[in-house]
Enzyme design. Structure first.
Site, mmCIF file in Angstrom:
data_model
loop_
_atom_site.group_PDB
_atom_site.id
_atom_site.type_symbol
_atom_site.label_atom_id
_atom_site.label_comp_id
_atom_site.label_asym_id
_atom_site.label_seq_id
_atom_site.Cartn_x
_atom_site.Cartn_y
_atom_site.Cartn_z
ATOM 1 N N GLY A 241 17.803 3.395 19.508
ATOM 2 C CA GLY A 241 16.494 2.738 19.563
ATOM 3 C C GLY A 241 15.708 2.762 18.274
ATOM 4 O O GLY A 241 14.564 2.317 18.245
ATOM 5 N N GLU A 279 22.726 7.786 18.983
ATOM 6 C CA GLU A 279 23.400 6.554 19.398
ATOM 7 C C GLU A 279 22.738 5.320 18.779
ATOM 8 O O GLU A 279 22.287 4.431 19.496
ATOM 9 C CB GLU A 279 23.352 6.415 20.924
ATOM 10 C CG GLU A 279 23.978 7.560 21.681
ATOM 11 C CD GLU A 279 23.764 7.460 23.185
ATOM 12 O OE1 GLU A 279 24.607 7.975 23.931
ATOM 13 O OE2 GLU A 279 22.764 6.856 23.620
ATOM 14 N N PRO A 280 22.646 5.246 17.466
ATOM 15 C CA PRO A 280 21.980 4.092 16.865
ATOM 16 C C PRO A 280 22.811 2.811 17.012
ATOM 17 O O PRO A 280 24.022 2.834 16.848
ATOM 18 C CB PRO A 280 21.867 4.487 15.387
ATOM 19 C CG PRO A 280 22.975 5.450 15.160
ATOM 20 C CD PRO A 280 23.185 6.175 16.455
ATOM 21 N N ARG A 282 21.018 -1.053 16.696
ATOM 22 C CA ARG A 282 20.414 -2.069 15.817
ATOM 23 C C ARG A 282 20.008 -1.525 14.453
ATOM 24 O O ARG A 282 20.033 -2.269 13.479
ATOM 25 C CB ARG A 282 19.228 -2.744 16.506
ATOM 26 C CG ARG A 282 17.942 -1.975 16.494
ATOM 27 C CD ARG A 282 16.784 -2.793 17.064
ATOM 28 N NE ARG A 282 16.847 -2.895 18.505
ATOM 29 C CZ ARG A 282 16.643 -4.013 19.191
ATOM 30 N NH1 ARG A 282 16.382 -5.129 18.577
ATOM 31 N NH2 ARG A 282 16.692 -4.005 20.502
ATOM 32 N N ARG A 318 18.182 -14.027 21.657
ATOM 33 C CA ARG A 318 17.049 -13.091 21.567
ATOM 34 C C ARG A 318 15.677 -13.778 21.568
ATOM 35 O O ARG A 318 14.768 -13.297 22.240
ATOM 36 C CB ARG A 318 17.194 -12.163 20.350
ATOM 37 C CG ARG A 318 18.459 -11.284 20.423
ATOM 38 C CD ARG A 318 18.501 -10.219 19.334
ATOM 39 N NE ARG A 318 17.505 -9.209 19.577
ATOM 40 C CZ ARG A 318 16.381 -9.067 18.915
ATOM 41 N NH1 ARG A 318 16.104 -9.849 17.897
ATOM 42 N NH2 ARG A 318 15.526 -8.142 19.239
ATOM 43 N N TYR A 322 13.785 -12.448 24.683
ATOM 44 C CA TYR A 322 12.807 -11.390 24.368
ATOM 45 C C TYR A 322 11.628 -11.920 23.560
ATOM 46 O O TYR A 322 10.812 -11.128 23.099
ATOM 47 C CB TYR A 322 13.470 -10.282 23.527
ATOM 48 C CG TYR A 322 14.742 -9.713 24.069
ATOM 49 C CD1 TYR A 322 14.780 -9.107 25.325
ATOM 50 C CD2 TYR A 322 15.921 -9.743 23.316
ATOM 51 C CE1 TYR A 322 15.956 -8.557 25.812
ATOM 52 C CE2 TYR A 322 17.096 -9.190 23.787
ATOM 53 C CZ TYR A 322 17.110 -8.598 25.032
ATOM 54 O OH TYR A 322 18.270 -8.058 25.500
ATOM 55 N N CYS A 361 20.374 -27.976 26.436
ATOM 56 C CA CYS A 361 19.464 -28.733 27.297
ATOM 57 C C CYS A 361 18.603 -27.801 28.121
ATOM 58 O O CYS A 361 18.829 -27.609 29.320
ATOM 59 C CB CYS A 361 20.255 -29.690 28.172
ATOM 60 S SG CYS A 361 21.114 -30.887 27.156
ATOM 61 N N GLU A 362 17.652 -27.217 27.484
ATOM 62 C CA GLU A 362 16.761 -26.242 28.109
ATOM 63 C C GLU A 362 15.628 -25.961 27.123
ATOM 64 O O GLU A 362 15.880 -25.784 25.930
ATOM 65 C CB GLU A 362 17.570 -24.965 28.395
ATOM 66 C CG GLU A 362 16.751 -23.972 29.012
ATOM 67 C CD GLU A 362 17.459 -22.930 29.875
ATOM 68 O OE1 GLU A 362 16.809 -21.917 30.000
ATOM 69 O OE2 GLU A 362 18.559 -23.111 30.403
ATOM 70 N N TYR A 390 22.827 -7.472 18.856
ATOM 71 C CA TYR A 390 22.451 -8.269 20.031
ATOM 72 C C TYR A 390 22.438 -9.764 19.719
ATOM 73 O O TYR A 390 21.636 -10.517 20.251
ATOM 74 C CB TYR A 390 21.101 -7.775 20.613
ATOM 75 C CG TYR A 390 21.118 -6.283 20.837
ATOM 76 C CD1 TYR A 390 21.884 -5.744 21.861
ATOM 77 C CD2 TYR A 390 20.448 -5.408 19.986
ATOM 78 C CE1 TYR A 390 21.964 -4.368 22.036
ATOM 79 C CE2 TYR A 390 20.529 -4.030 20.159
ATOM 80 C CZ TYR A 390 21.285 -3.521 21.184
ATOM 81 O OH TYR A 390 21.368 -2.168 21.356
HETATM 82 C C1 LIG Z 1 21.515 0.131 23.902
HETATM 83 C C2 LIG Z 1 21.702 1.585 23.834
HETATM 84 C C3 LIG Z 1 21.648 2.236 22.596
HETATM 85 C C4 LIG Z 1 21.370 1.540 21.280
HETATM 86 O O1 LIG Z 1 20.086 1.034 21.162
HETATM 87 P P1 LIG Z 1 19.632 0.456 19.734
HETATM 88 O O2 LIG Z 1 18.232 0.021 19.918
HETATM 89 O O3 LIG Z 1 20.523 -0.696 19.427
HETATM 90 O O4 LIG Z 1 19.759 1.555 18.756
HETATM 91 C C5 LIG Z 1 21.878 3.597 22.573
HETATM 92 N N1 LIG Z 1 22.144 4.283 23.708
HETATM 93 C C6 LIG Z 1 22.192 3.687 24.921
HETATM 94 C C7 LIG Z 1 22.500 4.504 26.104
HETATM 95 C C8 LIG Z 1 21.968 2.321 25.022
HETATM 96 O O5 LIG Z 1 22.024 1.733 26.210
#
Ligand SMILES: *Cc1c(COP(=O)(O)O)cnc(C)c1O
Length: 435
Positions: A241, A279-280, A282, A318, A322, A361-362, A390
């Protein structure tokens, strides 16, 4: 900092002028990745958290081309997966499966079995019933598996898009914080399923370190409670995140995130031998890719200028999904519109405000609304930036468009890493037979 820069009046990806690719006959739209941006971002994330000696598990759902995963695996990255399909792709890469973490609220029996047999590092458990199912399956297989309990920490960053928040009360992810301690106590002695630690992922992107700190404090509190009951955990996975640079190409200050997080976790690493997992997604992948698309038509609708591209929501959903912002600029602008730096809003004279739309077409098929851009002409190539996360992973065949090619540039080398689909691919699985 990414390696998409204007030089000599045109956009370059590393050493290659981007317009040279379609001019050589590569059909637009396509995705274009910079291998060295990918490598640099991985190393950067590792270095700012180095004091924690973290295991960095790249979020495969953000960017899943096996050749890009290989680049990260070669640097020692682990992988964060959320499906059997992602496990399958990761197995084709050079990644070490003991550095794989498997999250997701709805893992099937087949996926759990596959993960156990493949000896992935950790399964992240997202419900009481899932833990029971993993115990049953591991018992039947007579195989040990390490798991982390994903807590739902009740942490909410209001700035995170509603569709990508995952840590607030009532979210579908993880196990209610109040239930976790008892669950771990009751399941601490299972012969096959070893509860090794905790996981939390609170959403994407997260705007401030304070939200991580809040979630980690809850994890640490649990660790301490359990310690008093003689139950020892030794893994903390703080999720992903971390943000990416959507508005500009400056380096987002990840350091501001790392300091306070490191401070909290360092004693656990130094004094108690904890393993820390990140868990990076993006923050590593977003700025590694652009989409190159072509202007098909320009027209006026009422007082609006509309530019119609050959790429849209089927390649990049996206904006539609979003309301996400992507920086857009011509690959080869008129000389007065060449950018020294990507930075929104662009301070230039003589821009025209366009709605930038795709061919689908949207009405949700747009890439930008009311966006000041240099005057655009038919045939101009347009770069849509920061689509490495993404982007292609969410591409679809809606309106029966073929999904685009992916190209990777490594200095002066150009590699096709995914062929553009063909129209035959569109009907390949439409096979009628009686059941
Ligand atoms: C999507 C996700 C991430 C990665 O999120 P980013 O915003 O891309 O860093 C990490 N861990 C889990 C469990 C996720 O579902």
């Amino acid at each position: 900092m990414d390696l998409f820069q204007y030089k000599n009046g045109v956009l370059y990806c590393e050493d290659i002028p981007v317009n040279s690719l379609p001019e050589k006959g590569l059909p637009t739209p396509f995705y274009l990745y910079s291998a060295n941006t990918l490598r640099q971002h991985y190393k950067k994330i590792y270095s700012i958290f180095e004091k924690l000696q973290p295991m960095i598990c790249f979020s495969v759902k953000s960017s899943n081309n096996v050749h890009l995963l290989n680049e990260l695996a070669a640097l020692g990255a682990g992988m964060d997966i959320v499906s059997g399909g992602e496990l399958f792709v990761v197995k084709q890469s050079n990644a070490d499966l003991s550095k794989v973490v498997f999250a997701g609220v709805g893992k099937s029996d087949e996926e759990i079995t596959d993960a156990i047999v493949s000896e992935v590092g950790f399964i992240n458990i997202e419900s009481e019933q899932e833990l029971a199912r993993v115990q049953e399956l591991a018992g039947e297989l007579k195989r040990e598996v390490n798991v982390l309990i994903r807590i739902l920490p009740d942490v909410l960053d209001e700035k995170t898009n509603e569709k990508t928040r995952t840590g607030h009360k009532g979210a579908k992810f993880g196990i209610d914080y109040a239930h976790v301690e008892a669950l771990i106590e009751e399941n601490a002695d299972h012969p096959y399923v070893k509860i090794r630690g905790l996981h939390s992922h609170i959403g994407s992107p997260i705007s401030s370190y304070t939200f991580y700190v809040a979630a980690i404090q809850k994890m640490v509190e649990l660790v301490e409670h359990l310690k008093r009951k003689n139950i020892r955990l030794d893994v903390l996975n703080i999720g992903g995140g971390f943000p990416a640079n959507y508005m500009d190409n400056d380096n987002f200050s990840w350091e501001s995130f790392a300091g306070p997080i490191t401070e909290l976790l360092e004693p656990y690493v130094k004094n108690e031998g904890f393993k820390i997992i990140l868990e990076p997604g993006r923050s590593i992948s977003a700025n590694t890719g652009i989409m190159v698309t072509k202007v098909l038509y320009v027209k006026q609708s009422g007082d609006k200028h509309i530019v119609i591209l050959d790429g849209g929501m089927t390649e990049l959903i996206r904006p539609a999904m979003y309301n996400a912002f992507h920086f857009i600029w011509p690959v080869k602008p008129q000389p007065e519109h060449v950018l020294a730096n990507r930075n929104y809003p662009v301070q230039q004279e003589g821009l025209i405000t366009y709605d930038v739309v795709g061919p689908i077409c949207e009405s949700s098929d747009y890439l930008a609304k009311e966006r000041p851009l240099p005057a655009l002409r038919q045939g101009d190539y347009i770069a849509v930036f920061t689509v490495g996360a993404y982007g292609m992973v969410m591409a679809s065949n809606y309106n029966l468009h073929v999904r685009p090619a992916e190209i990777m540039i490594d200095k002066d080398k150009i590699y096709i890493i995914r062929e553009r689909e063909t129209q035959e691919d569109l009907v390949r699985t439409m096979i009628k037979h009686e059941l």
